[in-house]
Design a protein around this motif. Structure first.
Motif, PDB file in Angstrom:
ATOM      1  N   PHE A   1       0.829  -1.213   0.000  1.00 27.79           N
ATOM      2  CA  PHE A   1       0.000   0.000   0.000  1.00 27.79           C
ATOM      3  C   PHE A   1       0.860   1.257   0.000  1.00 27.79           C
ATOM      4  O   PHE A   1       0.540   2.242  -0.658  1.00 27.79           O
ATOM      5  CB  PHE A   1      -0.970  -0.009   1.195  1.00 27.79           C
ATOM      6  CG  PHE A   1      -2.139  -0.915   0.961  1.00 27.79           C
ATOM      7  CD1 PHE A   1      -3.181  -0.527   0.122  1.00 27.79           C
ATOM      8  CD2 PHE A   1      -2.186  -2.176   1.540  1.00 27.79           C
ATOM      9  CE1 PHE A   1      -4.253  -1.383  -0.125  1.00 27.79           C
ATOM     10  CE2 PHE A   1      -3.248  -3.037   1.293  1.00 27.79           C
ATOM     11  CZ  PHE A   1      -4.284  -2.635   0.459  1.00 27.79           C
TER      12      PHE A   1
ATOM     13  N   ASN B   1       2.049   1.876  -3.452  1.00 20.87           N
ATOM     14  CA  ASN B   1       0.992   2.263  -4.385  1.00 20.87           C
ATOM     15  C   ASN B   1       0.425   3.648  -4.134  1.00 20.87           C
ATOM     16  O   ASN B   1      -0.020   4.319  -5.051  1.00 20.87           O
ATOM     17  CB  ASN B   1      -0.162   1.263  -4.306  1.00 20.87           C
ATOM     18  CG  ASN B   1       0.021   0.160  -5.313  1.00 20.87           C
ATOM     19  OD1 ASN B   1       0.306   0.444  -6.480  1.00 20.87           O
ATOM     20  ND2 ASN B   1      -0.099  -1.071  -4.878  1.00 20.87           N
ATOM     21  N   TYR B   2       0.375   4.018  -2.855  1.00 22.43           N
ATOM     22  CA  TYR B   2      -0.298   5.266  -2.511  1.00 22.43           C
ATOM     23  C   TYR B   2       0.624   6.293  -1.842  1.00 22.43           C
ATOM     24  O   TYR B   2       0.305   7.467  -1.795  1.00 22.43           O
ATOM     25  CB  TYR B   2      -1.480   4.993  -1.568  1.00 22.43           C
ATOM     26  CG  TYR B   2      -2.551   4.158  -2.219  1.00 22.43           C
ATOM     27  CD1 TYR B   2      -3.476   4.741  -3.086  1.00 22.43           C
ATOM     28  CD2 TYR B   2      -2.626   2.790  -1.992  1.00 22.43           C
ATOM     29  CE1 TYR B   2      -4.452   3.984  -3.699  1.00 22.43           C
ATOM     30  CE2 TYR B   2      -3.600   2.010  -2.608  1.00 22.43           C
ATOM     31  CZ  TYR B   2      -4.508   2.614  -3.466  1.00 22.43           C
ATOM     32  OH  TYR B   2      -5.468   1.851  -4.069  1.00 22.43           O
TER      33      TYR B   2
ATOM     34  N   TYR C   1      -2.630   2.179   4.486  1.00 19.19           N
ATOM     35  CA  TYR C   1      -4.088   2.182   4.358  1.00 19.19           C
ATOM     36  C   TYR C   1      -4.641   0.999   5.141  1.00 19.19           C
ATOM     37  O   TYR C   1      -4.622  -0.138   4.696  1.00 19.19           O
ATOM     38  CB  TYR C   1      -4.461   2.097   2.874  1.00 19.19           C
ATOM     39  CG  TYR C   1      -5.937   2.003   2.621  1.00 19.19           C
ATOM     40  CD1 TYR C   1      -6.812   2.867   3.268  1.00 19.19           C
ATOM     41  CD2 TYR C   1      -6.465   1.064   1.745  1.00 19.19           C
ATOM     42  CE1 TYR C   1      -8.167   2.785   3.050  1.00 19.19           C
ATOM     43  CE2 TYR C   1      -7.820   0.968   1.519  1.00 19.19           C
ATOM     44  CZ  TYR C   1      -8.666   1.829   2.173  1.00 19.19           C
ATOM     45  OH  TYR C   1     -10.018   1.739   1.965  1.00 19.19           O
TER      46      TYR C   1
ATOM     47  N   ARG D   1     -11.163   5.579   2.096  1.00 14.79           N
ATOM     48  CA  ARG D   1     -10.436   5.491   0.832  1.00 14.79           C
ATOM     49  C   ARG D   1      -8.968   5.794   1.087  1.00 14.79           C
ATOM     50  O   ARG D   1      -8.634   6.665   1.886  1.00 14.79           O
ATOM     51  CB  ARG D   1     -10.974   6.522  -0.161  1.00 14.79           C
ATOM     52  CG  ARG D   1     -12.162   6.044  -0.975  1.00 14.79           C
ATOM     53  CD  ARG D   1     -12.627   7.146  -1.914  1.00 14.79           C
ATOM     54  NE  ARG D   1     -12.974   8.352  -1.173  1.00 14.79           N
ATOM     55  CZ  ARG D   1     -14.168   8.578  -0.651  1.00 14.79           C
ATOM     56  NH1 ARG D   1     -15.132   7.699  -0.796  1.00 14.79           N
ATOM     57  NH2 ARG D   1     -14.423   9.684   0.012  1.00 14.79           N
ATOM     58  N   PRO D   2      -8.098   5.069   0.386  1.00  8.22           N
ATOM     59  CA  PRO D   2      -6.683   5.396   0.574  1.00  8.22           C
ATOM     60  C   PRO D   2      -6.387   6.759  -0.035  1.00  8.22           C
ATOM     61  O   PRO D   2      -6.990   7.150  -1.027  1.00  8.22           O
ATOM     62  CB  PRO D   2      -5.967   4.293  -0.212  1.00  8.22           C
ATOM     63  CG  PRO D   2      -6.966   3.787  -1.193  1.00  8.22           C
ATOM     64  CD  PRO D   2      -8.311   4.002  -0.598  1.00  8.22           C
ATOM     65  N   GLU D   3      -5.494   7.461   0.601  1.00  4.83           N
ATOM     66  CA  GLU D   3      -5.115   8.774   0.097  1.00  4.83           C
ATOM     67  C   GLU D   3      -3.829   8.601  -0.701  1.00  4.83           C
ATOM     68  O   GLU D   3      -2.896   7.955  -0.225  1.00  4.83           O
ATOM     69  CB  GLU D   3      -4.845   9.683   1.303  1.00  4.83           C
ATOM     70  CG  GLU D   3      -5.295  11.094   1.124  1.00  4.83           C
ATOM     71  CD  GLU D   3      -5.061  11.884   2.400  1.00  4.83           C
ATOM     72  OE1 GLU D   3      -4.462  12.954   2.312  1.00  4.83           O
ATOM     73  OE2 GLU D   3      -5.465  11.393   3.488  1.00  4.83           O
ATOM     74  N   ARG D   4      -3.798   9.136  -1.891  1.00  9.19           N
ATOM     75  CA  ARG D   4      -2.579   8.997  -2.684  1.00  9.19           C
ATOM     76  C   ARG D   4      -1.816  10.321  -2.653  1.00  9.19           C
ATOM     77  O   ARG D   4      -2.404  11.380  -2.860  1.00  9.19           O
ATOM     78  CB  ARG D   4      -2.920   8.602  -4.123  1.00  9.19           C
ATOM     79  CG  ARG D   4      -1.691   8.396  -4.984  1.00  9.19           C
ATOM     80  CD  ARG D   4      -2.045   7.814  -6.343  1.00  9.19           C
ATOM     81  NE  ARG D   4      -1.972   6.363  -6.320  1.00  9.19           N
ATOM     82  CZ  ARG D   4      -2.847   5.551  -6.911  1.00  9.19           C
ATOM     83  NH1 ARG D   4      -3.868   6.037  -7.552  1.00  9.19           N
ATOM     84  NH2 ARG D   4      -2.673   4.249  -6.867  1.00  9.19           N
TER      85      ARG D   4
ATOM     86  N   ILE E   1       3.588  10.598  -6.027  1.00  9.68           N
ATOM     87  CA  ILE E   1       3.743   9.137  -5.999  1.00  9.68           C
ATOM     88  C   ILE E   1       4.750   8.659  -7.055  1.00  9.68           C
ATOM     89  O   ILE E   1       5.530   7.726  -6.812  1.00  9.68           O
ATOM     90  CB  ILE E   1       2.368   8.410  -6.140  1.00  9.68           C
ATOM     91  CG1 ILE E   1       2.516   6.903  -5.950  1.00  9.68           C
ATOM     92  CG2 ILE E   1       1.688   8.705  -7.464  1.00  9.68           C
ATOM     93  CD1 ILE E   1       2.877   6.470  -4.544  1.00  9.68           C
TER      94      ILE E   1
ATOM     95  N   ASN F   1       4.996  11.313   2.894  1.00 12.01           N
ATOM     96  CA  ASN F   1       4.597   9.916   2.679  1.00 12.01           C
ATOM     97  C   ASN F   1       4.769   9.122   3.969  1.00 12.01           C
ATOM     98  O   ASN F   1       5.364   9.613   4.941  1.00 12.01           O
ATOM     99  CB  ASN F   1       5.402   9.281   1.529  1.00 12.01           C
ATOM    100  CG  ASN F   1       6.900   9.398   1.704  1.00 12.01           C
ATOM    101  OD1 ASN F   1       7.540  10.258   1.061  1.00 12.01           O
ATOM    102  ND2 ASN F   1       7.487   8.588   2.567  1.00 12.01           N
TER     103      ASN F   1
END
Lengths: 186, 320
Positions: free
Chosen positions: A119, A122-123, A127, A163-166, A170, B40
């Motif tokens: 995760f 990806n984001y 998450y 919802r995952p936060e991106r 990225i 991040n």
């Protein structure tokens, strides 16, 4: 620790892959690590014994054992070690080696770590919902605790992100991580 | 004073109350928090287990982004895991030039770089007790937490490992104890205060984690603590959200609310509990609040029917 030619390779590999890892050579086998470890009783081998096994070149037995995976990263052993061996970091090294060699017996902990970083890669953020769903569905969910009521309470208390936060960068993050993965550990 | 703020993933989800209460107390304490742009995840305790170089580079991007903002030199993390990862990366890059070189080589792929030592990575408790100080906080207290028996719980990662100047004693820290006393609370003896909550073991091997959590709850209950106060999102989660599981598993009857130290500061400053995210715990803090004469104006339990609900209907929910 007694280092002979036949067993030096594994020991060297562990030391090389760990910052400050050369301190491992000075291990007194005093057992302060195992005595301080909160999950010591559940480990197949205490950290003290693992270090002796590393010295003896018992690579497969070490990487197969549950010991590194039961390390909770609490650093009690590290601050108490009279020889200042970076024990927690050595456990990280052993985990990484076990994953690379696919030698671990119990898949739960390695899969958890890998799902988690999946995760992140990806984001850019972790998450929890995705992680818990993926992990608990694939790892004999009935054996684990009942996730549904837990998730429902988290949800009603507004403590779950649905919802995952991106992150915006990225692409930049992935480029950095990919570059890092081409490098050797130290 | 102005600080860089690295909230970390937990504070936008499972530890939202920690974020709310941190922001609520910042202004009255004279703390300005500037969020790190596009931060991040720090990798928690997972990334280092899979790929160390990538784990350092992951954290390196945060340090590089934060250093670019230039409006602060101190970077504050309220989460213990974020704190230790940020601090460890900065510290080890300074101690091992070869690591710094490699991390920067990776960062270069994203047009970033970080010079170790540019930022001072600090935990939130550090700036509150050392920059603001116990006396200044004592002076600001409007509603002393009189009569409250508090077990101060530090967990592992803010007191261990030792990375540069230690924040507190790795075996028997005192900063949170003294802070709670400054708020007017009574601190109970809590010998397990720097022991582990089990971290991610609740997910991997619940038997291991449950025993560690049970010991902590048992220790606090033995000393009649009204609450355990913590400074780590995972400690809070494990002790709070799994408390009913512990009770089922061991046949115990613990009912100890687990609160963040920032929520306790907010209460002592006279802020309404709801504004501090109190009410989002699994184990109710109502009894504790009544003890200090605060009527728990907690969040209403979801009833399913809300006439003025303007949000989109959830699946299966009937209109009207």
């Amino acid at each position: 620790m007694n280092v002979t030619k036949s067993n030096h390779t594994f020991l060297m590999q562990v030391m090389d892959a760990t910052l400050g890892g050369e301190a491992l050579l000075t291990c007194l086998q005093c057992g302060s690590c195992g005595g301080s470890c909160p999950s010591g009783p559940d480990m197949e081998h205490t950290p003290r014994r693992i270090f002796a096994m590393i010295g003896a070149g018992m690579r497969d037995e070490v990487l197969k054992s549950n010991t590194p995976w039961y390390c909770v990263s609490c650093y009690y052993c590290t601050v108490r070690c009279p020889k200042e061996i970076p024990i927690t970091d050595i456990m990280y090294t052993l985990k990484q080696m076990a994953i690379e060699a696919k030698l671990y017996d119990d898949r739960d902990a390695p899969d958890f770590s890998q799902s988690f970083i999946g995760f992140v890669e990806n984001y850019g953020r972790s998450y929890e919902v995705g992680l818990a769903t993926r992990f608990h569905l694939t790892h004999s969910p009935l054996k684990k605790f009942d996730y549904a009521p837990f998730a429902l309470t988290m949800l009603t208390k507004d403590r779950l992100q649905l919802r995952p936060e991106r992150i915006k960068g990225i692409g930049q993050l992935r480029a950095i991580l990919n570059k890092a993965k081409t490098m050797e550990d130290m | 004073m102005r600080y860089g703020y690295y909230p970390g993933c937990s504070l936008s989800g499972l530890a939202r109350p920690y974020d709310m209460s941190t922001k609520a107390i910042a202004e009255p304490l004279g703390i300005q928090l500037e969020e790190v742009e596009d931060w991040n995840c720090c990798g928690a305790t997972e990334y280092f287990a899979v790929n160390k170089m990538a784990a350092y580079a992951l954290v390196g991007r945060n340090l590089a982004n934060a250093a670019q903002q230039k409006s602060f030199t101190d970077l504050v993390a309220p989460c213990s895991a974020c704190y230790v990862n940020l601090r460890k990366t900065d510290h080890n890059m300074g101690k091992y030039p070869k690591l710094a070189q490699k991390v920067n080589k990776a960062l270069e792929a994203g047009d970033l770089s970080y010079d170790p030592g540019t930022l001072q990575v600090r935990h939130l408790i550090d700036i509150i007790v050392n920059d603001i100080g116990y006396d200044a906080i004592r002076e600001k207290v409007k509603e002393p937490l009189k009569g409250l028996r508090i077990a101060p719980y530090y967990g592992c990662l803010i007191v261990r490992p030792e990375l540069g100047e230690p924040l507190d004693d790795p075996e028997y820290p005192m900063s949170l104890d003294l802070l709670m006393e400054a708020l007017g609370a009574q601190v109970v003896d809590f010998p397990l205060k720097a022991h582990c909550c089990g971290g991610h073991m609740t997910q991997i091997s619940s038997d291991t984690a449950y025993e560690l959590i049970r010991r902590l709850l048992h220790n606090a209950a033995e000393y009649d603590a009204d609450a355990i106060v913590t400074l780590c999102p995972i400690c809070q989660l494990n002790l709070d959200a799994y408390q009913s599981n512990i009770n089922r598993h061991f046949g115990t009857d613990f009912k100890i609310p687990i609160l963040f130290f920032t929520q306790m500061i907010g209460l002592a400053l006279g802020m309404p509990p709801k504004s501090l995210g109190i009410g989002k715990e699994f184990v109710s803090a109502a009894a504790m609040l009544r003890k200090i004469g605060t009527e728990p104006e907690l969040e209403a339990a979801p009833t399913g029917k809300k006439q003025d609900d303007k949000s989109l209907p959830m699946p299966g929910k009937r209109e009207g």
